[in-house]
Design an enzyme around this catalytic site. Structure first.
Site, PDB file in Angstrom:
ATOM      1  N   TRP A 157       0.719  -1.043  -0.004  1.00  0.00           N
ATOM      2  CA  TRP A 157      -0.166   0.113  -0.122  1.00  0.00           C
ATOM      3  C   TRP A 157       0.760   1.292  -0.089  1.00  0.00           C
ATOM      4  CZ3 TRP A 157       1.930   2.460   4.095  1.00  0.00           C
ATOM      5  CH2 TRP A 157       2.339   1.619   5.141  1.00  0.00           C
ATOM      6  N   ASN A 158       2.123   1.307   0.167  1.00  0.00           N
ATOM      7  CA  ASN A 158       2.734   2.341   0.718  1.00  0.00           C
ATOM      8  C   ASN A 158       3.164   3.196  -0.629  1.00  0.00           C
ATOM      9  OD1 ASN A 158       4.785   0.501   0.005  1.00  0.00           O
ATOM     10  ND2 ASN A 158       6.417   1.927   1.061  1.00  0.00           N
ATOM     11  N   GLU A 254      11.222  -7.708  -3.251  1.00  0.00           N
ATOM     12  CA  GLU A 254      11.644  -6.247  -2.747  1.00  0.00           C
ATOM     13  C   GLU A 254      11.113  -6.153  -1.577  1.00  0.00           C
ATOM     14  OE1 GLU A 254      13.870  -4.352  -4.471  1.00  0.00           O
ATOM     15  OE2 GLU A 254      13.721  -5.173  -6.532  1.00  0.00           O
ATOM     16  N   CYS A 288      10.212   2.315   1.644  1.00  0.00           N
ATOM     17  CA  CYS A 288      10.997   1.037   2.057  1.00  0.00           C
ATOM     18  C   CYS A 288      12.821   1.656   2.441  1.00  0.00           C
ATOM     19  CB  CYS A 288      11.149   0.251   1.104  1.00  0.00           C
ATOM     20  SG  CYS A 288      11.329   0.829  -0.740  1.00  0.00           S
ATOM     21  N   GLU A 386      12.261  -2.159  11.471  1.00  0.00           N
ATOM     22  CA  GLU A 386      11.658  -1.319  10.579  1.00  0.00           C
ATOM     23  C   GLU A 386      10.426  -0.689  11.332  1.00  0.00           C
ATOM     24  OE1 GLU A 386       9.859  -2.735   6.935  1.00  0.00           O
ATOM     25  OE2 GLU A 386      10.689  -0.982   5.852  1.00  0.00           O
TER      26      GLU A 386
HETATM   27  P1  NAD Z   1       3.185  -6.881   3.410  1.00  0.00           P
HETATM   28  O1  NAD Z   1       3.953  -7.885   3.059  1.00  0.00           O
HETATM   29  O2  NAD Z   1       2.144  -7.189   4.423  1.00  0.00           O
HETATM   30  O3  NAD Z   1       1.998  -6.934   2.129  1.00  0.00           O
HETATM   31  C1  NAD Z   1       2.357  -6.708   0.857  1.00  0.00           C
HETATM   32  C2  NAD Z   1       1.165  -7.185  -0.164  1.00  0.00           C
HETATM   33  O4  NAD Z   1       1.438  -8.522  -0.038  1.00  0.00           O
HETATM   34  C3  NAD Z   1       0.139  -6.824   0.163  1.00  0.00           C
HETATM   35  O5  NAD Z   1      -0.738  -6.739  -1.083  1.00  0.00           O
HETATM   36  C4  NAD Z   1      -0.610  -8.206   1.066  1.00  0.00           C
HETATM   37  O6  NAD Z   1      -1.848  -8.162   0.972  1.00  0.00           O
HETATM   38  C5  NAD Z   1       0.118  -9.134   0.567  1.00  0.00           C
HETATM   39  N1  NAD Z   1       0.280 -10.468   1.256  1.00  0.00           N
HETATM   40  C6  NAD Z   1       0.403 -10.327   2.613  1.00  0.00           C
HETATM   41  N2  NAD Z   1       0.411 -11.511   3.179  1.00  0.00           N
HETATM   42  C7  NAD Z   1       0.567 -12.307   2.002  1.00  0.00           C
HETATM   43  C8  NAD Z   1       0.787 -14.144   1.886  1.00  0.00           C
HETATM   44  N3  NAD Z   1       1.089 -14.774   2.620  1.00  0.00           N
HETATM   45  N4  NAD Z   1       0.868 -14.366   0.466  1.00  0.00           N
HETATM   46  C9  NAD Z   1       0.502 -13.544  -0.546  1.00  0.00           C
HETATM   47  N5  NAD Z   1       0.638 -12.214  -0.428  1.00  0.00           N
HETATM   48  C10 NAD Z   1       0.533 -11.659   0.913  1.00  0.00           C
HETATM   49  O7  NAD Z   1       3.872  -5.454   3.460  1.00  0.00           O
HETATM   50  P2  NAD Z   1       3.022  -3.914   3.639  1.00  0.00           P
HETATM   51  O8  NAD Z   1       2.950  -3.785   4.919  1.00  0.00           O
HETATM   52  O9  NAD Z   1       1.864  -3.810   2.732  1.00  0.00           O
HETATM   53  O10 NAD Z   1       4.286  -3.011   3.016  1.00  0.00           O
HETATM   54  C11 NAD Z   1       5.050  -2.593   3.744  1.00  0.00           C
HETATM   55  C12 NAD Z   1       6.475  -3.155   3.700  1.00  0.00           C
HETATM   56  O11 NAD Z   1       6.879  -3.288   2.244  1.00  0.00           O
HETATM   57  C13 NAD Z   1       7.512  -2.652   4.340  1.00  0.00           C
HETATM   58  O12 NAD Z   1       8.302  -3.670   4.989  1.00  0.00           O
HETATM   59  C14 NAD Z   1       8.358  -2.038   3.163  1.00  0.00           C
HETATM   60  O13 NAD Z   1       9.702  -1.735   3.595  1.00  0.00           O
HETATM   61  C15 NAD Z   1       8.247  -2.854   2.018  1.00  0.00           C
HETATM   62  N6  NAD Z   1       8.499  -2.354   0.835  1.00  0.00           N
HETATM   63  C16 NAD Z   1       9.629  -2.470  -0.009  1.00  0.00           C
HETATM   64  C17 NAD Z   1       9.788  -1.909  -1.134  1.00  0.00           C
HETATM   65  C18 NAD Z   1      10.887  -2.382  -2.020  1.00  0.00           C
HETATM   66  O14 NAD Z   1      11.044  -1.992  -3.017  1.00  0.00           O
HETATM   67  N7  NAD Z   1      12.191  -2.907  -1.259  1.00  0.00           N
HETATM   68  C19 NAD Z   1       8.919  -0.951  -1.705  1.00  0.00           C
HETATM   69  C20 NAD Z   1       7.790  -0.645  -0.826  1.00  0.00           C
HETATM   70  C21 NAD Z   1       7.499  -1.383   0.218  1.00  0.00           C
END
Ligand code: NAD
Length: 517
Positions: A157-158, A254, A288, A386
Site C-alpha cells: 500500500w505504501n 523487494e 522502504c 523497521e
Molecule cells: P505486506 O508484506 O504485509 O503486504 C504486501 C502485499 O503482500 C499486500 O498486497 C498483502 O496483501 C500481500 N500479502 C500479505 N501476506 C501475503 C501472503 N501470505 N501471500 C501473498 N501475499 C500476501 O507489506 P506491507 O505492510 O503492505 O508493505 C510495507 C512493507 O513493504 C515494508 O516492509 C516496506 O519496507 C516494504 N516495501 C519494500 C519496497 C522495496 O522496493 N524493497 C517497496 C515498498 C515497500
C-alpha cells in the site's frame, strides 16, 4: 471532508468492477483522512484467481505474438494517457492512502519514467544475440528471449501505483500477461492505471486484478504464476519465496529496510538538513528506502541536531487534496498504532524524544507527528526493526570506522545515504555500506530514479532486483537455438579413438590460441 470531484460514483463502479470476483464478499475502502468508507471493494476467492490466470493466459498468447514494436506502441499511448490523467490517479491515491498530494503526484511520475525508459531500452534488451556455435563456421547459437507467460504481481500500500505499474511495465513489454494483487487499501488507483493500459490498446484480459487478504489468495497466486514479482515486508517475502521455491518458479522479492544516513565531518549542513528531512519523512516515513538511523560526527552533533529538529518541527501536516502540506497521514490507524508502539517502547526504555512522538487526532485518525529520537539503545524495537513511519534516531560517532560498522550492523541492506563535500571520500564510504542502493549527497531519489541501473536489496531486504536490463530480462526465459549447417559432430562407427583424442586435443589447443574458444 468531501472526496475530490474526479472520484465519481461512476468511476468507482468501473474500477471495482475490474476486480475478478464471484465470492459475493467485499471490504470497505476508507478515505484515510476521515476514516469513512467510500466504496466496497470486491474480494476474490482462490477459484477467481484461477479464472484470472486462465483469462490472462489466453490474452498473453495473442500479445506475445505481436511484434515488439506493436507492444511498444501501446505503451507510448499509455505514457501519454497517464500524463493527461495523472491527477485522477493522484486523487485516488490520496483518498486511499492519505499520502500528501506532492508525494502522490511524484509517484505517478515514477511510472511515466519507467515506461519511457523501457520503451526506449526494450529493443536493445530483448534483441536476439547470435554467437558462433560449437563448430566454427558451420554452426551458430542464438539466445532468444521468450516471455515467461503470466506473472503474479503482488504489491503493497505504501507506493501502490509505482510498485504495481512500474514493475508491470517491463513484464508487459517483454510479452507477459499479469495477475495483479494490490493491497486491499490501495487498489483503486492501481485499477485506474490498468484501465489506462486497456485504453491504450492492451488486448482484453491481459492484466487481471484480484483482491483479497494475502494468506487467503496468495498461495493460489504463486502456484499459478510463471514468475512472481513481490514487494512488501520481509516476513511476507519469506512466505512468497518458499512457495515460489516449491513451485520452481523464479521470483523477485523487494522487501524492508532499516536504512542509515552518515553525515561526514566535511558535509555542508545547508544541503544535508533538507535532504535528510526529505529522506526521513517523505510519504510520512512509509517508504522502504527512507532513513531511520542518522550517524553524525560528535563534533557536529549539537548543530546538526538543533537544525534537524527545527526543520522537522517546520514540516506542515495536512489532510487536504491540494499541494500545500508536505506530509500527510499514515495509511491506517493500525499503522499509526504500530509506529506509536515503537516510540512508546523506546521512551519506556530510556530514549529521548527531541520532537514529535505523538498522534495528531485533530488532523485525522491516522496522523502522527514527525519524530526525532536520541539515546536509542539496541534493546529497543526501533533500534533494529523497521518502524515504517515518520520516526528517526540521531546517533553520534567519533570514529568513522565505527560509524560504518554500526551502519552495517543490521539484517537489512536496502539503502544508505552518505553526505560529504569531498565527493570521492563520501563515495568510498558509501561503497562500504552493505546495501543495494547507495546515495551520495542525496537520501534515496538519486538511486531510485536511475532507471538504467539495476538495484535490489542486500541481506534480508530482498532477492533479485528491478530497473535496468536485469529488471526486464527476469521476466523472460532464454532459449538457446543452436544450428548446425552440416552434421559434423557425430563420430563414424570405425573411428580410431587414439587418433581422435590426438586430433581433439590439438584442435582445442588451436582454438584457444586463435581465441575461437
Ligand atoms: P505486506 O508484506 O504485509 O503486504 C504486501 C502485499 O503482500 C499486500 O498486497 C498483502 O496483501 C500481500 N500479502 C500479505 N501476506 C501475503 C501472503 N501470505 N501471500 C501473498 N501475499 C500476501 O507489506 P506491507 O505492510 O503492505 O508493505 C510495507 C512493507 O513493504 C515494508 O516492509 C516496506 O519496507 C516494504 N516495501 C519494500 C519496497 C522495496 O522496493 N524493497 C517497496 C515498498 C515497500
Amino acid at each position: 471532508m468531501s472526496l475530490p470531484a474526479s472520484i465519481t460514483p461512476e468511476l468507482l463502479a468501473r474500477l471495482t468492477g475490474m476486480v475478478v470476483s464471484t465470492s459475493g464478499r467485499s471490504v470497505p475502502v476508507l478515505e484515510v483522512y476521515t476514516g469513512e468508507s467510500f466504496v466496497d471493494l470486491p474480494q476474490s476467492s482462490p477459484e477467481d484467481v484461477v479464472t484470472a490466470y486462465a483469462e490472462a493466459r489466453k490474452a498473453q498468447a495473442v500479445w506475445a505474438s505481436w511484434p515488439l514494436n506493436r507492444r511498444i506502441d501501446v505503451m507510448k499511448r499509455f505514457h501519454e494517457l497517464l500524463l493527461q490523467d495523472n491527477l485522477v490517479v493522484t486523487d485516488l491515491m490520496q483518498a486511499e492512502t492519505g499520502k500528501a498530494r506532492r508525494m502522490a503526484f511524484e509517484e505517478t511520475c515514477d511510472v511515466v519514467m519507467t515506461t519511457s525508459h523501457y520503451i526506449k531500452a526494450a529493443p536493445r534488451i530483448l534483441k536476439e544475440k547470435k554467437h558462433g556455435g560449437v563448430v566454427p563456421i558451420v554452426s551458430t547459437s542464438t539466445e532468444v528471449r521468450v516471455a515467461k507467460g503470466v506473472v503474479g504481481l503482488i504489491s503493497p500500500w505504501n507506493f501502490p501505483f509505482a510498485t504495481s505499474l512500474s514493475d508491470a511495465m517491463p513484464a508487459l513489454i517483454a510479452g507477459n500477461g499479469i495477475v495483479l494483487k494490490p493491497d486491499n487499501k490501495s487498489t483503486l488507483n492501481v485499477a485506474y492505471g490498468v484501465e489506462l493500459l486497456y485504453r491504450a490498446g492492451l488486448p482484453a484480459g491481459l492484466v487481471q486484478i484480484v483482491c483479497g487478504e494475502g494468506p487467503d489468495i496468495g498461495p493460489t497466486i504463486v502456484e499459478n504464476a510463471d514468475y512472481v514479482m513481490f514487494t512488501g515486508s520481509t516476513a511476507t517475502g519469506r512466505v512468497i519465496g518458499s512457495l515460489a521455491g516449491q513451485n520452481l518458479v523464479g521470483c523477485t522479492l523487494e522487501l524492508g529496510g532499516k536504512n542509515p544516513l552518515i553525515v561526514l565531518d566535511d558535509a555542508d549542513l545547508d544541503e544535508v538538513i533538507p535532504g535528510a528531512i526529505m529522506a526521513t519523512f517523505l510519504n510520512a516515513g512509509q517508504a522502504c528506502m527512507h532513513i531511520e538511523r542518522i550517524y553524525v560526527p560528535e563534533s557536529r552533533r549539537a548543530e546538526f541536531t538543533r537544525r534537524f529538529v527545527q526543520a522537522a518541527q517546520d514540516i506542515d501536516l495536512g489532510a487536504t487534496y491540494d499541494f500545500s502540506p508536505m506530509m500527510g497521514s499514515l495509511v491506517s490507524v493500525a499503522q499509526k498504532d504500530r509506529v506509536e508502539s515503537h516510540v512508546d517502547d523506546a521512551v519506556a526504555k530510556g530514549a529521548t524524544v527531541l520532537t514529535g512522538g505523538k498522534a495528531r487526532p485533530d488532523l485525522g485518525p491516522a496522523f502522527f507527528e514527525p519524530t526525532v529520537l536520541t539515546d536509542v539503545t539496541p534493546d529497543m524495537i526501533h533500534a533494529t526493526m523497521e518502524t515504517f513511519g515518520p520516526v528517526t534516531t540521531i546517533y553520534g560517532y567519533t570514529d568513522l570506522e565505527d560509524a560504518i560498522r554500526r551502519a552495517n550492523d543490521t539484517d537489512y541492506g536496502l539503502n544508505a545515504s552518505v553526505w560529504g563535500k569531498d565527493v570521492s571520500r563520501a563515495e568510498a564510504v558509501g561503497r562500504r555500506i552493505e546495501a543495494g542502493n547507495i546515495n551520495i549527497n542525496d537520501g534515496l531519489a538519486c538511486s531510485y530514479a536511475s532507471k538504467k541501473s539495476t538495484s535490489g536489496g542486500f541481506k534480508t531486504s530482498g532477492v533479485g532486483s528491478r530497473h535496468g536490463d536485469a529488471g526486464m530480462l527476469k521476466y523472460t526465459d532464454v532459449q538457446n537455438v543452436a544450428v548446425l549447417k552440416k552434421q559434423v559432430l557425430s563420430n563414424p562407427p570405425d573411428t580410431d579413438w587414439n587418433a581422435q583424442v590426438e586430433k581433439t586435443v590439438k584442435g582445442l589447443r588451436f582454438m584457444r590460441k586463435l581465441g575461437i574458444r
